[in-house]
Design a protein around this motif. Structure first.
Motif, mmCIF file in Angstrom:
data_model
loop_
_atom_site.group_PDB
_atom_site.id
_atom_site.type_symbol
_atom_site.label_atom_id
_atom_site.label_comp_id
_atom_site.label_asym_id
_atom_site.label_seq_id
_atom_site.Cartn_x
_atom_site.Cartn_y
_atom_site.Cartn_z
ATOM 1 N N ASN A 1 1.352 10.384 3.904
ATOM 2 C CA ASN A 1 2.167 9.638 2.945
ATOM 3 C C ASN A 1 2.694 8.415 3.666
ATOM 4 O O ASN A 1 3.437 8.537 4.630
ATOM 5 C CB ASN A 1 3.355 10.485 2.466
ATOM 6 C CG ASN A 1 2.877 11.610 1.582
ATOM 7 O OD1 ASN A 1 2.369 11.385 0.498
ATOM 8 N ND2 ASN A 1 3.013 12.827 2.073
ATOM 9 N N CYS B 1 -9.729 3.638 4.693
ATOM 10 C CA CYS B 1 -9.528 4.141 3.334
ATOM 11 C C CYS B 1 -9.097 3.024 2.406
ATOM 12 O O CYS B 1 -9.409 3.037 1.227
ATOM 13 C CB CYS B 1 -8.432 5.194 3.316
ATOM 14 S SG CYS B 1 -8.988 6.771 3.872
ATOM 15 N N PHE B 2 -8.342 2.074 2.955
ATOM 16 C CA PHE B 2 -7.663 1.128 2.080
ATOM 17 C C PHE B 2 -8.601 0.121 1.431
ATOM 18 O O PHE B 2 -8.230 -0.530 0.469
ATOM 19 C CB PHE B 2 -6.535 0.410 2.834
ATOM 20 C CG PHE B 2 -5.467 1.372 3.294
ATOM 21 C CD1 PHE B 2 -5.096 2.441 2.502
ATOM 22 C CD2 PHE B 2 -4.856 1.210 4.525
ATOM 23 C CE1 PHE B 2 -4.132 3.340 2.927
ATOM 24 C CE2 PHE B 2 -3.891 2.101 4.954
ATOM 25 C CZ PHE B 2 -3.524 3.174 4.163
ATOM 26 N N THR C 1 0.414 5.586 -0.121
ATOM 27 C CA THR C 1 -0.485 6.727 -0.273
ATOM 28 C C THR C 1 0.343 7.960 -0.592
ATOM 29 O O THR C 1 1.497 8.060 -0.199
ATOM 30 C CB THR C 1 -1.311 7.021 0.990
ATOM 31 O OG1 THR C 1 -0.439 7.536 2.001
ATOM 32 C CG2 THR C 1 -2.003 5.793 1.499
ATOM 33 N N ASN D 1 -4.123 2.462 -8.319
ATOM 34 C CA ASN D 1 -4.843 3.502 -7.599
ATOM 35 C C ASN D 1 -6.294 3.070 -7.387
ATOM 36 O O ASN D 1 -7.018 2.821 -8.347
ATOM 37 C CB ASN D 1 -4.802 4.817 -8.384
ATOM 38 C CG ASN D 1 -5.411 5.957 -7.592
ATOM 39 O OD1 ASN D 1 -5.886 5.760 -6.467
ATOM 40 N ND2 ASN D 1 -5.403 7.141 -8.164
ATOM 41 N N LYS E 1 -3.904 10.118 -3.392
ATOM 42 C CA LYS E 1 -3.772 8.888 -4.146
ATOM 43 C C LYS E 1 -3.545 7.735 -3.168
ATOM 44 O O LYS E 1 -2.768 7.871 -2.214
ATOM 45 C CB LYS E 1 -2.556 9.038 -5.054
ATOM 46 C CG LYS E 1 -2.589 8.207 -6.293
ATOM 47 C CD LYS E 1 -1.461 8.683 -7.214
ATOM 48 C CE LYS E 1 -1.196 7.687 -8.314
ATOM 49 N NZ LYS E 1 0.012 8.032 -9.064
ATOM 50 N N ILE E 2 -4.240 6.641 -3.379
ATOM 51 C CA ILE E 2 -3.960 5.441 -2.596
ATOM 52 C C ILE E 2 -3.687 4.319 -3.574
ATOM 53 O O ILE E 2 -4.539 3.997 -4.408
ATOM 54 C CB ILE E 2 -5.151 5.026 -1.710
ATOM 55 C CG1 ILE E 2 -5.600 6.177 -0.826
ATOM 56 C CG2 ILE E 2 -4.783 3.821 -0.866
ATOM 57 C CD1 ILE E 2 -6.841 5.871 -0.042
ATOM 58 N N GLN E 3 -2.503 3.774 -3.498
ATOM 59 C CA GLN E 3 -2.191 2.656 -4.376
ATOM 60 C C GLN E 3 -2.158 1.373 -3.577
ATOM 61 O O GLN E 3 -1.423 1.246 -2.603
ATOM 62 C CB GLN E 3 -0.832 2.881 -5.033
ATOM 63 C CG GLN E 3 -0.888 4.009 -6.061
ATOM 64 C CD GLN E 3 0.136 3.831 -7.132
ATOM 65 O OE1 GLN E 3 1.281 3.519 -6.833
ATOM 66 N NE2 GLN E 3 -0.263 4.010 -8.375
ATOM 67 N N ILE F 1 0.852 -1.187 0.000
ATOM 68 C CA ILE F 1 0.000 0.000 0.000
ATOM 69 C C ILE F 1 0.885 1.233 0.000
ATOM 70 O O ILE F 1 1.859 1.302 0.754
ATOM 71 C CB ILE F 1 -0.899 0.056 1.254
ATOM 72 C CG1 ILE F 1 -1.759 -1.203 1.373
ATOM 73 C CG2 ILE F 1 -1.789 1.297 1.239
ATOM 74 C CD1 ILE F 1 -2.561 -1.276 2.648
ATOM 75 N N THR G 1 -12.490 12.539 -0.112
ATOM 76 C CA THR G 1 -11.120 12.053 -0.100
ATOM 77 C C THR G 1 -10.354 12.705 -1.231
ATOM 78 O O THR G 1 -10.857 12.803 -2.356
ATOM 79 C CB THR G 1 -11.083 10.531 -0.295
ATOM 80 O OG1 THR G 1 -12.099 9.962 0.521
ATOM 81 C CG2 THR G 1 -9.749 9.957 0.093
ATOM 82 N N LEU H 1 -2.583 12.013 1.046
ATOM 83 C CA LEU H 1 -3.959 11.610 1.288
ATOM 84 C C LEU H 1 -4.609 12.563 2.295
ATOM 85 O O LEU H 1 -4.121 12.739 3.406
ATOM 86 C CB LEU H 1 -3.987 10.170 1.819
ATOM 87 C CG LEU H 1 -5.352 9.610 2.148
ATOM 88 C CD1 LEU H 1 -6.190 9.462 0.897
ATOM 89 C CD2 LEU H 1 -5.212 8.273 2.844
#
Lengths: 257, 244
Positions: free
Chosen positions: A27, A52-53, A10, A75, A68-70, A8, A65, A13
């Motif tokens: 981050n 969030c994840f 971010t 994403n 970026k969340i990878q 994961i 929100t 965020l």
């Protein structure tokens, strides 16, 4: 040093509940196959970050929100991301054990059933899946004669383990845990912790906890959060013994004083 | 299945069978055409024929109420203005005693039928229909919403977290759990409607000709309707006691 593998990541965020900003420029990079714990005072955004994840946050409405969340390099706010698939990959265990009010057997199969076409599972397959899932959480011996029992009538510790077990048939890569032991007694806590250590490696764990000792015992990485900001993210032992930030030091030492 | 559940279910079922037998009896024993003009001697059949149309209509209103509750509770966020508007209206309408609806309806009936041009009957029928819908729907919406809400959030949460879609969460978990509550709510609404029907019929007919009413056996029908209403509430109470 070998390149580390992150599950994961971010980037900046930010998250708001209405006007209230719950996460500020977070981050974070979560190592694959490790147990990472999230600590911090109540209301600091640990659970929010965790939620969030797999995007369960969105269900509450009124949530904005940005950033970026990878997850696994993708994403999760991209338009082509399917929520069921995401939640299949990123499993979640809640604070209070919340098995569905159906039998133990059906609880384990529920996830698979909703992700596969109707009646695509044969009896033998489902039996095997249930046995495998229960065995990996050390529940098979206790429950093999109680598969038809309503899951909500089990002991809390067994319920919580069952909640972990029902994720496994979906073959998740990441398991999020939101204070999984707060409703359990010492013995139950220990059992769940042992289980996590046993499953780590196969799965990436991210655990929110209020229990410092637990964070220390169980996790290899530790994140300290305060008022929506990520303050410190290091190796657990280093974070507890030589905190860089004074806030971390205060929090860690206050609890130990 | 535990024993208490079997007992509850069978009592509820028996009550329901009794209620339906009663309806069957009521319908079998009257043969009138709908829209028949009232004369001094045919008051009772007309009132009855209205009743038979009203029952399916209240059933429809109940179904509509359930659908409406699902929409409000599951599709709209609690902050939505439309949901808030409907919910407050529903709260007001459920608070009005059914007697007042009855009086309202009688007021309309009487003012039209006393005009006695014969055309009043059509209007009368719509007045009855509207009264029934206003009577039945809010109660159904309210009880259905309460039943849906009574399904604990963790159950929904855990199903969503496993990747279930909203439809799957509803059909696999929420509806089976909320079903006894929803059914109980429908029965409660139905019993309220029946009680009001008895009330309407009673006032309506007695207001006309006391002698005709007695000769047509209106009194016994009136009592039977009240009994049916009571039976429905019994059915409802057993469903409500049903532990989930």
């Amino acid at each position: 040093m070998a390149a580390k593998n992150y599950n994961i990541e971010t980037e900046n965020l930010n998250l708001w509940y209405g006007d209230f900003q719950a996460l500020i420029d977070v981050n974070v990079k979560i190592l694959a196959g490790e147990i990472t714990s999230l600590i911090g005072p109540s209301g600091c955004g640990k659970s929010t970050l965790l939620r969030c994840f797999n995007r369960v946050n969105e269900r509450y409405g009124n949530v904005t929100t940005k950033g970026k969340i990878q997850v696994l390099g993708k994403n999760i706010y991209d338009a082509d991301v399917s929520l069921p698939e995401l939640r299949k990959t990123v499993g979640m265990v809640f604070q209070r054990p919340n098995p569905l009010p159906i039998s133990v057997y059906e609880n384990i199969l529920f996830g698979l059933r909703i992700h596969s076409p109707l009646r695509s599972l044969t009896r033998a397959e489902s039996d095997a899946i249930v046995e495998e899932a229960l065995t990996s959480v050390f529940l098979w011996d206790a429950l093999k004669d109680k598969l038809k029992v309503r899951a909500t009538s089990l002991q809390l510790e067994q319920q919580q383990k069952l909640c972990i077990a029902r994720l496994l048939p979906l073959k998740p890569q990441i398991i999020l845990m939101d204070e999984p032991c707060s409703a359990l007694d010492a013995k139950g806590t220990l059992a769940v912790e042992e289980l996590m250590s046993y499953l780590a490696g196969t799965y990436t764990f991210l655990i929110v906890t209020h229990n410092m000792a637990q964070a220390r015992r169980v996790s290899s990485e530790c994140i300290f959060m305060f008022l929506g900001e990520l303050i410190e993210h290091r190796n657990t032992q280093a974070l507890f013994e030589t905190p860089h930030n004074s806030k971390t030091a205060d929090y860690v030492q206050m609890r130990y004083a | 299945m535990d024993k208490s559940k079997i007992v509850f279910h069978s009592i509820a079922l028996i009550t329901l069978v009794v209620v339906f037998l009663f309806f069957w009896y009521l319908i079998e024993n009257t043969h009138t055409e709908i829209g028949q003009q009232p004369t001094a001697n045919s008051q009772q059949p007309t009132a009855d024929s209205h009743l038979y149309l009203l029952l399916p209509i209240s059933l429809l209103a109940i179904l509509l109420g359930v659908a409406c509750a699902f929409y409000l509770e599951e599709r709209l966020p609690p902050t939505n203005w439309f949901r808030r508007l409907i919910e407050s209206e529903v709260a007001i309408f459920t608070g009005i005693p059914s007697l007042l609806y009855g009086l309202l309806a009688v007021e309309i009936f009487v003012s039209y039928t006393l005009g006695s041009s014969g055309q009043g009957w059509g209007v009368l029928f719509y007045a009855e229909v509207l009264t029934f819908i206003v009577l039945v729907m809010p109660l159904t919406i309210r009880t259905t919403q309460a039943a849906l809400r009574s399904v604990a959030t963790p159950i929904r949460e855990s199903a969503y977290a496993l990747g279930a879609s909203q439809w799957q969460v509803l059909s696999n978990q929420v509806v089976p759990l909320a079903f006894p509550g929803i059914l109980a709510g429908c029965c409660r609404a139905m019993s309220r409607a029946l009680a009001a029907a008895a009330l309407l019929m009673g006032i309506h007919t007695w207001g006309y000709t006391h002698e005709t009413a007695i000769s047509a056996g209106i009194h016994s029908r009136y009592v039977l309707l009240l009994v049916a209403a009571l039976l429905f509430s019994t059915f409802f109470s057993f469903l409500k006691e049903n532990p989930t």
